[in-house]
Design an enzyme around this catalytic site. Sequence first.
Site, PDB file in Angstrom:
ATOM      1  N   SER A 137       6.045  84.394  -1.259  1.00 27.28           N
ATOM      2  CA  SER A 137       5.762  85.190  -2.455  1.00 27.28           C
ATOM      3  C   SER A 137       5.887  84.377  -3.733  1.00 27.28           C
ATOM      4  O   SER A 137       6.931  83.785  -4.008  1.00 27.28           O
ATOM      5  CB  SER A 137       6.757  86.355  -2.556  1.00 27.28           C
ATOM      6  OG  SER A 137       6.523  87.281  -1.548  1.00 27.28           O
ATOM      7  N   HIS A 150       0.169  86.926  -2.485  1.00 30.71           N
ATOM      8  CA  HIS A 150      -0.204  86.205  -1.260  1.00 30.71           C
ATOM      9  C   HIS A 150      -1.724  86.084  -1.219  1.00 30.71           C
ATOM     10  O   HIS A 150      -2.417  87.044  -0.897  1.00 30.71           O
ATOM     11  CB  HIS A 150       0.312  86.945  -0.022  1.00 30.71           C
ATOM     12  CG  HIS A 150       1.799  86.935   0.081  1.00 30.71           C
ATOM     13  ND1 HIS A 150       2.480  85.983   0.802  1.00 30.71           N
ATOM     14  CD2 HIS A 150       2.728  87.731  -0.470  1.00 30.71           C
ATOM     15  CE1 HIS A 150       3.782  86.205   0.703  1.00 30.71           C
ATOM     16  NE2 HIS A 150       3.961  87.260  -0.061  1.00 30.71           N
ATOM     17  N   HIS A 194       3.384  90.451   6.573  1.00 26.18           N
ATOM     18  CA  HIS A 194       4.746  90.871   6.896  1.00 26.18           C
ATOM     19  C   HIS A 194       4.742  92.035   7.883  1.00 26.18           C
ATOM     20  O   HIS A 194       3.781  92.790   7.960  1.00 26.18           O
ATOM     21  CB  HIS A 194       5.477  91.330   5.625  1.00 26.18           C
ATOM     22  CG  HIS A 194       5.436  90.327   4.518  1.00 26.18           C
ATOM     23  ND1 HIS A 194       4.335  90.184   3.699  1.00 26.18           N
ATOM     24  CD2 HIS A 194       6.344  89.411   4.101  1.00 26.18           C
ATOM     25  CE1 HIS A 194       4.574  89.218   2.818  1.00 26.18           C
ATOM     26  NE2 HIS A 194       5.779  88.735   3.044  1.00 26.18           N
ATOM     27  N   TYR A 217       6.379  94.702   7.465  1.00 22.38           N
ATOM     28  CA  TYR A 217       6.353  95.979   6.719  1.00 22.38           C
ATOM     29  C   TYR A 217       4.945  96.406   6.307  1.00 22.38           C
ATOM     30  O   TYR A 217       4.746  97.543   5.895  1.00 22.38           O
ATOM     31  CB  TYR A 217       7.288  95.938   5.502  1.00 22.38           C
ATOM     32  CG  TYR A 217       6.940  94.917   4.442  1.00 22.38           C
ATOM     33  CD1 TYR A 217       5.844  95.092   3.597  1.00 22.38           C
ATOM     34  CD2 TYR A 217       7.706  93.773   4.271  1.00 22.38           C
ATOM     35  CE1 TYR A 217       5.517  94.167   2.625  1.00 22.38           C
ATOM     36  CE2 TYR A 217       7.386  92.828   3.305  1.00 22.38           C
ATOM     37  CZ  TYR A 217       6.288  93.030   2.486  1.00 22.38           C
ATOM     38  OH  TYR A 217       5.971  92.104   1.548  1.00 22.38           O
ATOM     39  N   GLU A 218       3.982  95.502   6.421  1.00 21.19           N
ATOM     40  CA  GLU A 218       2.596  95.892   6.126  1.00 21.19           C
ATOM     41  C   GLU A 218       1.989  96.647   7.300  1.00 21.19           C
ATOM     42  O   GLU A 218       0.853  97.106   7.229  1.00 21.19           O
ATOM     43  CB  GLU A 218       1.743  94.657   5.812  1.00 21.19           C
ATOM     44  CG  GLU A 218       2.117  93.974   4.518  1.00 21.19           C
ATOM     45  CD  GLU A 218       1.418  92.631   4.356  1.00 21.19           C
ATOM     46  OE1 GLU A 218       0.203  92.634   4.136  1.00 21.19           O
ATOM     47  OE2 GLU A 218       2.092  91.583   4.458  1.00 21.19           O
ATOM     48  N   ALA A 258      10.665  83.922  -0.732  1.00 26.88           N
ATOM     49  CA  ALA A 258      11.531  84.514  -1.743  1.00 26.88           C
ATOM     50  C   ALA A 258      12.646  85.242  -0.998  1.00 26.88           C
ATOM     51  O   ALA A 258      12.423  85.769   0.095  1.00 26.88           O
ATOM     52  CB  ALA A 258      10.728  85.492  -2.597  1.00 26.88           C
ATOM     53  N   MET A 286      12.344  89.350   3.937  1.00 29.54           N
ATOM     54  CA  MET A 286      11.571  90.208   4.844  1.00 29.54           C
ATOM     55  C   MET A 286      10.532  89.385   5.600  1.00 29.54           C
ATOM     56  O   MET A 286       9.557  89.921   6.126  1.00 29.54           O
ATOM     57  CB  MET A 286      10.875  91.324   4.053  1.00 29.54           C
ATOM     58  CG  MET A 286      11.840  92.219   3.295  1.00 29.54           C
ATOM     59  SD  MET A 286      10.962  93.351   2.218  1.00 29.54           S
ATOM     60  CE  MET A 286      12.282  93.841   1.095  1.00 29.54           C
ATOM     61  N   SER A 287      10.713  88.075   5.624  1.00 34.32           N
ATOM     62  CA  SER A 287       9.700  87.216   6.263  1.00 34.32           C
ATOM     63  C   SER A 287      10.361  85.999   6.895  1.00 34.32           C
ATOM     64  O   SER A 287      11.577  85.941   7.065  1.00 34.32           O
ATOM     65  CB  SER A 287       8.685  86.759   5.212  1.00 34.32           C
ATOM     66  OG  SER A 287       9.274  85.841   4.316  1.00 34.32           O
ATOM     67  N   ASN A 332      16.473  87.221  -6.709  1.00 31.19           N
ATOM     68  CA  ASN A 332      17.236  88.381  -7.184  1.00 31.19           C
ATOM     69  C   ASN A 332      18.543  88.467  -6.406  1.00 31.19           C
ATOM     70  O   ASN A 332      18.728  87.737  -5.423  1.00 31.19           O
ATOM     71  CB  ASN A 332      16.426  89.674  -6.975  1.00 31.19           C
ATOM     72  CG  ASN A 332      16.069  89.885  -5.520  1.00 31.19           C
ATOM     73  OD1 ASN A 332      15.113  89.297  -5.022  1.00 31.19           O
ATOM     74  ND2 ASN A 332      16.843  90.686  -4.829  1.00 31.19           N
ATOM     75  N   HIS A 365       9.087  93.980  -6.855  1.00 30.98           N
ATOM     76  CA  HIS A 365       8.250  92.893  -6.367  1.00 30.98           C
ATOM     77  C   HIS A 365       7.730  92.024  -7.509  1.00 30.98           C
ATOM     78  O   HIS A 365       7.657  90.810  -7.406  1.00 30.98           O
ATOM     79  CB  HIS A 365       7.098  93.442  -5.537  1.00 30.98           C
ATOM     80  CG  HIS A 365       6.315  92.386  -4.834  1.00 30.98           C
ATOM     81  ND1 HIS A 365       6.897  91.486  -3.962  1.00 30.98           N
ATOM     82  CD2 HIS A 365       5.007  92.046  -4.892  1.00 30.98           C
ATOM     83  CE1 HIS A 365       5.971  90.659  -3.509  1.00 30.98           C
ATOM     84  NE2 HIS A 365       4.815  90.974  -4.063  1.00 30.98           N
TER      85      HIS A 365
END
Length: 278
Positions: free
Chosen positions: A34, A65, A87, A89-90, A117, A215-216, A239, A251
């Site tokens: 990201s 992306h 990802h 989550y997609e 990230a 998340m990746s 963050n 995001h």
Amino acid sequence: MVQDEFWQGPLEAAVQALRSRLPGRPSVGIVLGSGLGAYADRAKASATIPYREIPGFPHCSVEGHAGRLVLTERAGVCIAILQGRVHRYEGYTLEMVTRPVRVLAGLGVTTLIVTCAAGALDEAQPGACMLIEDHLNLMGDNPLIGPAPGGGWFGRFVEMAEAYDPVLLALAEQVARTAGIPMTRGVLAAVAGPTYETRAEAAMLGRLGAQAVSMSTVPEVMAARALGLRVLGLALITNRSGAPLDRQIGHRQVLAMAASRAETVGVWLDGVLDGLSA
Ligand code: HPA
């Protein structure tokens, strides 16, 4: 390439299609996370292929992306950059999430550099860089479920004790020191997302031994290790995990923080690539 159930089908189709379009054979792969895509924009590309033109490749739906494979060269080394990833989550399966990395392996890539990230679970501040020394896969899923390379049981139970190559880690630290880029080592926890962590979850992940959460990346590392690739990983802290939602997380903020450090990450990547060819 070994002709077994693992390679037949979409992986083989993508490898064949790319072989006919790429002017070189990459030995190093880079996944840009990201907000870090600028590195590929700046690279002198000998080929740029949108994922949608590669058979069976997933389509990037998340801002930040680009979804392009960029072929470039540095110090005589041919490099394939995956500019953007997909990802879990997609809605993609981990088979789909890891397909681009597996295709790179099929093209001949033997060293993979992954970037992402991540949220800090310790006192690290946004903008900090953490080399991934180990991981906690807490996605509740595993990309190695399904056909295994080599067929049968060969390649099924993949060791993860030293998933992140110690020699590459040492090189990466040396490059960071020389370039004056502060870099720590730590454990990356991988969660499915797409929600950011509650305070309790962030505290739990910290107690479990992780210094950052993303998340990746971890599925890609598992898939790469299954194919024998050497892996180096960098998490860019964007963050504080579990911090109040207001100013800190979101995001856009993650992207902005990553983008503001993209040049520094680029200097580091160049140094690592030079070190690989030395
Ligand atoms: N949590 C999980 N993934 C992330 C975060 C986070 O706080 N920041 C960037 N990716």
